[in-house]
Write an enzyme that holds these catalytic residues in place. Structure first.
Site, PDB file in Angstrom:
ATOM      1  N   GLY A   1       0.871  -0.948  -0.141  1.00  0.00           N
ATOM      2  CA  GLY A   1      -0.153  -0.143  -0.331  1.00  0.00           C
ATOM      3  C   GLY A   1       1.010   1.106  -0.132  1.00  0.00           C
TER       4      GLY A   1
ATOM      5  N   TYR B   1     -15.433  -3.150   8.166  1.00  0.00           N
ATOM      6  CA  TYR B   1     -13.743  -2.708   8.231  1.00  0.00           C
ATOM      7  C   TYR B   1     -13.393  -2.889   9.333  1.00  0.00           C
ATOM      8  CZ  TYR B   1     -10.515   0.675   8.547  1.00  0.00           C
ATOM      9  OH  TYR B   1      -8.952   1.349   8.633  1.00  0.00           O
TER      10      TYR B   1
END
Length: 270
Positions: free
Chosen positions: A9, A155
């Protein structure tokens, strides 16, 4: 010998900021991202090497692990930073709910495949204070039995998994393993979420910290000689033992998640 740090990422946000600062600290940096142009640009700017992988495909994760293992004899730091909030429920190419795959199953698989290169090294997972409002159910990691509600609880649950994985990895493998909450960072995180949009609009973006501030715990955990906290610790920023969902303290949960994760990605549980 120059130490090696792999940062997933890393094509934008705190990952890109951390890549630059960890490179400045003397590391050779493997910049992992999904977007070819951005990933290569960050790698070029930090003097590192670009590696491409889309966490929507576990085959791409396996390919990434193979490429990293072919390139580096030793990896000193693996920063599992990729992932995010998905506003709409969907399935990955592997048939798993995308939030749990991107935020947990993919880094779980990558880390395990790289363990022969990581012995004596350090693994760092980007978690979140959102773990406190997750709803962890081992029988519903795919979030099929509960309402989606914009993806926030899924999440939060994936970040419970991040913290549990760091704790169990510390018990099972000859590595240092930590997780951390970076803070609410002004990046593209949750860009499709109506709640994030409303919060940014109401506060004029003032509730968010910068990518540099959010990256500081990651940079610190990656570069200090001694972390100064127990192996497996979850940090809120740079403060050890951050607030966690009570399920995380339930005996046997981390081991059970490990076993189930290994089964889902096709690894031996040992």
């Amino acid at each position: 010998m120059t130490p090696v740090a792999v940062i997933t990422g890393a094509s934008s946000g705190i990952g890109a900021n951390a890549a630059a600062r960890i490179a400045d600290a003397g590391f050779e940096v493997a910049v992992v991202g999904r977007n070819p142009e951005r990933t290569k640009a960050v790698a070029s700017s930090v003097g590192g090497t670009a590696f491409l992988a889309d966490y929507d495909s576990l085959d791409e994760v396996r390919g990434l692990a193979a490429s990293l293992a072919d390139t580096y004899e030793r990896i000193d730091v693996l920063a599992n930073n990729a992932g995010g909030l998905l506003h709409h429920r969907g399935l990955s190419k592997d048939g798993f709910e995308r939030t749990i795959q991107h935020n947990h199953l993919a880094p779980f698989l990558l880390t395990n495949l790289l363990l022969p290169r990581l012995t004596g090294g350090r693994v760092i997972g980007t978690a979140s204070i959102a773990n406190t409002f997750g709803s962890f159910r081992l029988d519903d990691l795919q979030w099929q039995k509960r309402p989606w509600l914009g993806g926030w609880r899924a999440y939060g649950t994936s970040k419970i998994a991040t913290i549990l994985f760091a704790e169990e990895l510390a018990r099972r493998a000859p590595v240092e393993s930590y997780s951390f909450h970076p803070g609410y960072v002004a990046t593209s995180f949750g860009a499709e979420s109506a709640l994030v949009k409303l919060g940014n609009r109401v506060t004029n973006g003032r509730i968010a910290i910068t990518a540099e501030e959010g990256a500081t715990p990651l940079v610190t955990l990656a570069t200090v000689d001694t972390v100064g906290a127990a192996n497996g610790t979850y940090f809120d920023g740079l403060k050890p033992n951050g607030r966690v969902n009570r399920v995380i303290r339930r005996p046997g949960v981390a081991a059970a998640l490990w076993e189930e994760s290994a089964r889902l990605v096709g690894l031996s549980s040992s």
